[in-house]
Scaffold this motif. Structure first.
Motif, PDB file in Angstrom:
ATOM      1  N   LEU A   1       0.842  -1.199   0.000  1.00  0.00           N
ATOM      2  CA  LEU A   1       0.000   0.000   0.000  1.00  0.00           C
ATOM      3  C   LEU A   1       0.874   1.245   0.000  1.00  0.00           C
ATOM      4  O   LEU A   1       1.876   1.318   0.706  1.00  0.00           O
ATOM      5  CB  LEU A   1      -0.912   0.016   1.230  1.00  0.00           C
ATOM      6  N   ASP A   2       0.457   2.223  -0.778  1.00  0.00           N
ATOM      7  CA  ASP A   2       1.137   3.514  -0.852  1.00  0.00           C
ATOM      8  C   ASP A   2       0.342   4.509  -0.010  1.00  0.00           C
ATOM      9  O   ASP A   2      -0.744   4.936  -0.389  1.00  0.00           O
ATOM     10  CB  ASP A   2       1.211   3.972  -2.316  1.00  0.00           C
ATOM     11  N   GLU A   3       0.890   4.854   1.166  1.00  0.00           N
ATOM     12  CA  GLU A   3       0.203   5.775   2.055  1.00  0.00           C
ATOM     13  C   GLU A   3       0.756   7.174   1.832  1.00  0.00           C
ATOM     14  O   GLU A   3       1.959   7.416   1.987  1.00  0.00           O
ATOM     15  CB  GLU A   3       0.389   5.354   3.504  1.00  0.00           C
ATOM     16  N   ARG A   4      -0.117   8.092   1.472  1.00  0.00           N
ATOM     17  CA  ARG A   4       0.295   9.444   1.119  1.00  0.00           C
ATOM     18  C   ARG A   4      -0.202  10.452   2.146  1.00  0.00           C
ATOM     19  O   ARG A   4      -1.397  10.505   2.443  1.00  0.00           O
ATOM     20  CB  ARG A   4      -0.219   9.813  -0.272  1.00  0.00           C
ATOM     21  N   ASN A   5       0.728  11.234   2.677  1.00  0.00           N
ATOM     22  CA  ASN A   5       0.430  12.288   3.649  1.00  0.00           C
ATOM     23  C   ASN A   5      -0.275  11.740   4.883  1.00  0.00           C
ATOM     24  O   ASN A   5      -1.013  12.451   5.559  1.00  0.00           O
ATOM     25  CB  ASN A   5      -0.440  13.386   3.018  1.00  0.00           C
ATOM     26  N   GLY A   6      -0.059  10.451   5.135  1.00  0.00           N
ATOM     27  CA  GLY A   6      -0.645   9.851   6.322  1.00  0.00           C
ATOM     28  C   GLY A   6      -2.139   9.612   6.255  1.00  0.00           C
ATOM     29  O   GLY A   6      -2.746   9.191   7.230  1.00  0.00           O
ATOM     30  N   HIS A   7      -2.746   9.873   5.101  1.00  0.00           N
ATOM     31  CA  HIS A   7      -4.205   9.750   4.996  1.00  0.00           C
ATOM     32  C   HIS A   7      -4.608   8.823   3.845  1.00  0.00           C
ATOM     33  O   HIS A   7      -5.057   7.711   4.066  1.00  0.00           O
ATOM     34  CB  HIS A   7      -4.850  11.137   4.828  1.00  0.00           C
ATOM     35  N   ALA A   8      -4.449   9.308   2.617  1.00  0.00           N
ATOM     36  CA  ALA A   8      -4.896   8.532   1.465  1.00  0.00           C
ATOM     37  C   ALA A   8      -4.022   7.285   1.296  1.00  0.00           C
ATOM     38  O   ALA A   8      -2.793   7.349   1.397  1.00  0.00           O
ATOM     39  CB  ALA A   8      -4.838   9.384   0.207  1.00  0.00           C
ATOM     40  N   ILE A   9      -4.667   6.158   1.059  1.00  0.00           N
ATOM     41  CA  ILE A   9      -3.951   4.892   0.873  1.00  0.00           C
ATOM     42  C   ILE A   9      -4.329   4.320  -0.484  1.00  0.00           C
ATOM     43  O   ILE A   9      -5.507   4.145  -0.788  1.00  0.00           O
ATOM     44  CB  ILE A   9      -4.303   3.899   1.991  1.00  0.00           C
ATOM     45  N   PHE A  10      -3.315   4.053  -1.304  1.00  0.00           N
ATOM     46  CA  PHE A  10      -3.533   3.517  -2.634  1.00  0.00           C
ATOM     47  C   PHE A  10      -2.821   2.173  -2.776  1.00  0.00           C
ATOM     48  O   PHE A  10      -1.609   2.095  -2.583  1.00  0.00           O
ATOM     49  CB  PHE A  10      -3.014   4.488  -3.698  1.00  0.00           C
ATOM     50  N   PRO A  11      -3.553   1.118  -3.111  1.00  0.00           N
ATOM     51  CA  PRO A  11      -2.900  -0.175  -3.332  1.00  0.00           C
ATOM     52  C   PRO A  11      -1.943  -0.101  -4.524  1.00  0.00           C
ATOM     53  O   PRO A  11      -2.259   0.519  -5.547  1.00  0.00           O
ATOM     54  CB  PRO A  11      -4.076  -1.112  -3.634  1.00  0.00           C
ATOM     55  N   PHE A  12      -0.790  -0.721  -4.394  1.00  0.00           N
ATOM     56  CA  PHE A  12       0.141  -0.790  -5.510  1.00  0.00           C
ATOM     57  C   PHE A  12      -0.455  -1.662  -6.621  1.00  0.00           C
ATOM     58  O   PHE A  12      -1.193  -2.618  -6.356  1.00  0.00           O
ATOM     59  CB  PHE A  12       1.488  -1.369  -5.074  1.00  0.00           C
ATOM     60  N   SER A  13      -0.112  -1.336  -7.848  1.00  0.00           N
ATOM     61  CA  SER A  13      -0.575  -2.153  -8.974  1.00  0.00           C
ATOM     62  C   SER A  13       0.388  -3.295  -9.271  1.00  0.00           C
ATOM     63  O   SER A  13       0.045  -4.208 -10.019  1.00  0.00           O
ATOM     64  CB  SER A  13      -0.740  -1.286 -10.222  1.00  0.00           C
ATOM     65  N   LYS A  14       1.572  -3.249  -8.691  1.00  0.00           N
ATOM     66  CA  LYS A  14       2.570  -4.306  -8.857  1.00  0.00           C
ATOM     67  C   LYS A  14       3.100  -4.721  -7.494  1.00  0.00           C
ATOM     68  O   LYS A  14       3.137  -3.924  -6.560  1.00  0.00           O
ATOM     69  CB  LYS A  14       3.739  -3.834  -9.736  1.00  0.00           C
ATOM     70  N   ALA A  15       3.517  -5.964  -7.395  1.00  0.00           N
ATOM     71  CA  ALA A  15       4.061  -6.470  -6.136  1.00  0.00           C
ATOM     72  C   ALA A  15       5.401  -5.806  -5.820  1.00  0.00           C
ATOM     73  O   ALA A  15       6.098  -5.308  -6.708  1.00  0.00           O
ATOM     74  CB  ALA A  15       4.242  -7.978  -6.217  1.00  0.00           C
ATOM     75  N   LYS A  16       5.752  -5.781  -4.547  1.00  0.00           N
ATOM     76  CA  LYS A  16       7.007  -5.185  -4.113  1.00  0.00           C
ATOM     77  C   LYS A  16       8.209  -5.873  -4.758  1.00  0.00           C
ATOM     78  O   LYS A  16       9.230  -5.249  -5.040  1.00  0.00           O
ATOM     79  CB  LYS A  16       7.128  -5.281  -2.588  1.00  0.00           C
TER      80      LYS A  16
END
Length: 316
Positions: free
Chosen positions: A49-64
Motif C-alpha cells: 500500500l502507498d500511504e500518502r500524507n498519512g491519509h490517502a492509501i492507494f494499493p500498488f498495482s505491482k508487487a514489491k
C-alpha cells in the motif's frame, strides 16, 4: 423468527495447501475451488500500500518484488490441477481457470501512464508458461470465467469513474465480458428504468446466465445467453454476494453489522418480492474475520482460513 440454515463443510484444504499461504481464491466454472498460494515469506509481497500524507492509501498495482506461486484447482475429492508460476508481479490478485488447463491471473489495480495501460492480466499454460498478457482495466472487483473461456469482470467505483491515470476508464460500464485473449465482447448497459453501475458489488456467473447487484439502488440484473439484460428493483442494499435458482435470489452481506446478513427474495415482474431474512450460519467457533464469500449459480461458497464451505439455495 428467521429460518435457520448452515453452511456445509465442503473440504479441508490444509493438506493440499500444506505450509503455503492462500493469497487468492475463487470458484471456477465447474464448481471447483481455485487457489493461488505462496510460501510464507512471500505472503505480504502482493499487497503493498502507498500511504500518502498519512491519509490517502492507494494499493500498488505491482508487487514489491517478484514472487513464485502455486496454482491449485480442487473439486473437494481430488486435485484436478497444480501449476508452478514463477516470477509473478501481480498485486492484489484474482485467480480463475480457463479451458485446456490454462490459468488466468489478474491484478486489481492498473495504471494508465503516457498513453499505455499496464497489462494486468496474464494467461499461463497448464505447465506454467506465460502464453499472453493483456489489459482488463483498473478497479476490478471480481473476475469469473466460463467453460468456453469467457472472462466476466466487474468493477468498483474507481474502475468506473477513473483513477490511476484513467481519464476514459475501461471499466466505465461496470461490467464487461472479454474473450480469453482480452478482447471486449460485451459491455453492460442498464435496461429501461434502471440506473447505470457506479460500483458492482456482487457478481455470479452461472451456467446459463450472469447475475449482478450494484450500487446505487442495488437492483438485481440478469444477462441472458443472448446478452439481453433484465432487471428487478430491490430494497436490500449492500449485498456483496448472491446465489440464484429458478424461484428466488439469496443476497449475502450488507453494511456495518449486516455483513453476514442473508436475505431471500422471490422474482416478481420487475421487483424482488416476499423479502425474508434467513439465519445462515457457520459451525460454532469459526473465526469469520477475513472470510470470503463467492456466488456461483445456486451456490454460495465460503473460504475461511483453509476450509471450504458451501450452501445450496435449493436446500431452502
Amino acid at each position: 423468527m428467521a429460518e435457520k440454515f448452515q453452511f456445509n463443510r465442503r473440504a479441508d484444504l490444509s493438506t493440499i495447501v500444506g505450509g503455503n499461504k492462500i493469497i487468492a481464491s475463487s470458484i471456477g466454472s465447474n464448481d471447483e475451488i481455485v487457489l493461488l498460494t505462496v510460501a510464507p515469506e512471500f505472503e505480504k509481497d502482493p499487497f503493498g500500500l502507498d500511504e500518502r500524507n498519512g491519509h490517502a492509501i492507494f494499493p500498488f498495482s505491482k508487487a514489491k518484488r517478484h514472487y513464485p506461486a502455486t496454482f491449485i484447482r480442487f473439486d473437494d475429492r481430488e486435485v484436478l490441477q497444480k501449476a508452478e508460476l514463477a516470477e509473478l508481479d501481480i498485486a492484489f490478485p484474482h485467480i480463475q481457470s480457463l479451458p485446456d488447463g490454462d490459468v488466468l491471473l489478474v491484478g486489481t489495480r492498473c495504471y494508465y501512464r503516457d498513453g499505455n495501460p499496464e497489462k494486468n492480466a496474464i494467461v499461463f499454460s497448464r505447465d506454467g508458461k506465460i502464453l499472453r498478457r493483456f489489459v482488463l482495466g483498473d478497479g476490478i472487483n471480481s473476475v469469473q470465467t466460463t467453460n468456453d473461456g469467457m472472462i466476466w469482470v466487474s468493477y468498483f467505483d474507481e474502475g468506473v469513474f477513473g483513477n490511476y491515470g484513467w481519464n476514459q476508464p475501461m471499466g466505465a460500464s461496470g461490467l464487461i465480458c472479454f474473450d480469453s485473449a482480452g478482447h471486449i465482447l460485451w459491455e453492460f448497459a442498464p435496461p429501461a428504468g434502471f440506473d447505470s453501475i457506479c460500483d458492482c458489488y456482487a457478481l455470479n456467473v452461472a451456467k446459463n446466465a450472469v447475475w449482478a447487484c450494484y450500487y446505487t439502488d442495488f437492483p438485481l440484473v440478469k444477462i441472458g445467453s443472448d446478452n439481453r439484460v433484465q432487471g428487478w428493483k430491490n430494497e436490500i442494499g449492500g449485498a456483496n454476494a448472491l446465489a440464484v435458482n429458478d424461484s428466488y435470489v439469496l443476497l449475502w452481506g450488507g453494511y456495518g453489522d449486516k455483513r453476514t446478513r442473508c436475505v431471500l427474495q422471490n422474482f416478481g415482474d420487475q421487483t424482488l418480492t416476499q423479502s425474508r431474512e434467513l439465519s445462515l450460519n457457520f459451525p460454532s467457533g469459526l473465526d469469520l474475520k477475513g472470510i470470503k464469500i463467492v456466488g456461483r449459480g445456486s451456490m454460495l461458497h465460503a473460504l475461511a482460513d483453509k476450509t471450504w464451505f458451501a450452501f445450496d439455495t435449493n436446500q431452502i
